[in-house]
Write a protein that holds these residues in place. Structure first.
Motif, PDB file in Angstrom:
ATOM      1  N   CYS A  74     -27.077  49.318   5.428  1.00 37.42           N
ATOM      2  CA  CYS A  74     -26.861  50.283   4.354  1.00 37.42           C
ATOM      3  C   CYS A  74     -27.932  50.059   3.282  1.00 37.42           C
ATOM      4  O   CYS A  74     -28.045  48.968   2.727  1.00 37.42           O
ATOM      5  CB  CYS A  74     -25.473  50.085   3.761  1.00 37.42           C
ATOM      6  N   GLY A  75     -28.711  51.103   3.020  1.00 39.50           N
ATOM      7  CA  GLY A  75     -29.769  50.990   2.018  1.00 39.50           C
ATOM      8  C   GLY A  75     -29.229  50.682   0.634  1.00 39.50           C
ATOM      9  O   GLY A  75     -29.796  49.872  -0.098  1.00 39.50           O
ATOM     10  N   PHE A  76     -28.121  51.318   0.248  1.00 37.28           N
ATOM     11  CA  PHE A  76     -27.531  51.058  -1.060  1.00 37.28           C
ATOM     12  C   PHE A  76     -27.072  49.600  -1.158  1.00 37.28           C
ATOM     13  O   PHE A  76     -27.314  48.929  -2.155  1.00 37.28           O
ATOM     14  CB  PHE A  76     -26.356  52.005  -1.328  1.00 37.28           C
ATOM     15  N   CYS A  77     -26.437  49.102  -0.098  1.00 33.25           N
ATOM     16  CA  CYS A  77     -25.947  47.715  -0.086  1.00 33.25           C
ATOM     17  C   CYS A  77     -27.114  46.725  -0.152  1.00 33.25           C
ATOM     18  O   CYS A  77     -27.062  45.733  -0.878  1.00 33.25           O
ATOM     19  CB  CYS A  77     -25.115  47.457   1.164  1.00 33.25           C
ATOM     20  N   THR A  78     -28.149  46.995   0.617  1.00 26.39           N
ATOM     21  CA  THR A  78     -29.314  46.114   0.633  1.00 26.39           C
ATOM     22  C   THR A  78     -30.007  46.128  -0.716  1.00 26.39           C
ATOM     23  O   THR A  78     -30.396  45.077  -1.241  1.00 26.39           O
ATOM     24  CB  THR A  78     -30.293  46.539   1.751  1.00 26.39           C
ATOM     25  N   ARG A  79     -30.138  47.286  -1.306  1.00 25.61           N
ATOM     26  CA  ARG A  79     -30.747  47.387  -2.636  1.00 25.61           C
ATOM     27  C   ARG A  79     -29.907  46.627  -3.666  1.00 25.61           C
ATOM     28  O   ARG A  79     -30.449  45.939  -4.537  1.00 25.61           O
ATOM     29  CB  ARG A  79     -30.877  48.854  -3.017  1.00 25.61           C
ATOM     30  N   SER A  80     -28.599  46.739  -3.565  1.00 23.17           N
ATOM     31  CA  SER A  80     -27.707  46.005  -4.477  1.00 23.17           C
ATOM     32  C   SER A  80     -27.869  44.501  -4.285  1.00 23.17           C
ATOM     33  O   SER A  80     -27.892  43.741  -5.258  1.00 23.17           O
ATOM     34  CB  SER A  80     -26.249  46.414  -4.238  1.00 23.17           C
TER      35      SER A  80
END
Length: 135
Positions: A14-20
């Protein structure tokens, strides 16, 4: 004997999770970040279904925490004002609100900044499905 840093398990597809998770690296905290797809979930005592559903905080000894409670633990382990945020997140009313906000974000992560097409797929169709084992 060296102390083992707590581990924060997140969805690496998940891009959002990885960015977080990358934002966590900026916090004043000692924590190991690990995508569930490359973690030995069985050794950590975490069912794959749980790792797919929420971020998980693992600290030994100690209970495994997920979702907003995992985020609260992360902040409680920080130095400075972040620690106060973590403590506040454990207070009854704020804990309930934090859990609601976490669930809302988790259910809509494909709509959040940094999301990827993988975030929109049902959990069983995402890359890494069927593997909670190290690669």
């Amino acid at each position: 004997m060296t102390e083992v840093a707590p581990t924060l398990i997140y969805d690496g597809d998940c891009g959002f999770c990885t960015r977080s998770a990358r934002q966590v690296e900026r916090l004043p905290v000692r924590v190991r970040l690990a995508p569930w797809q490359t973690s030995d979930l069985a050794a950590l005592g975490i069912p794959e279904e749980r790792a797919r559903r929420e971020v998980v905080w693992v600290e030994r000894p100690g209970p495994v925490r997920g979702g907003a409670a995992a985020v609260a633990e992360l902040f409680k382990h920080c130095r400075g004002p972040w620690r106060l945020v973590g403590i506040a997140m454990t207070l009854p009313l704020i804990r309930t609100l934090a859990a609601w906000v976490y669930r809302l974000a988790a259910q809509n992560r494909h709509r959040l900044p940094g999301s990827t097409p993988a975030c929109q797929l049902p959990a069983e169709q995402r890359p890494g499905a069927g593997g909670g084992r190290p690669r």
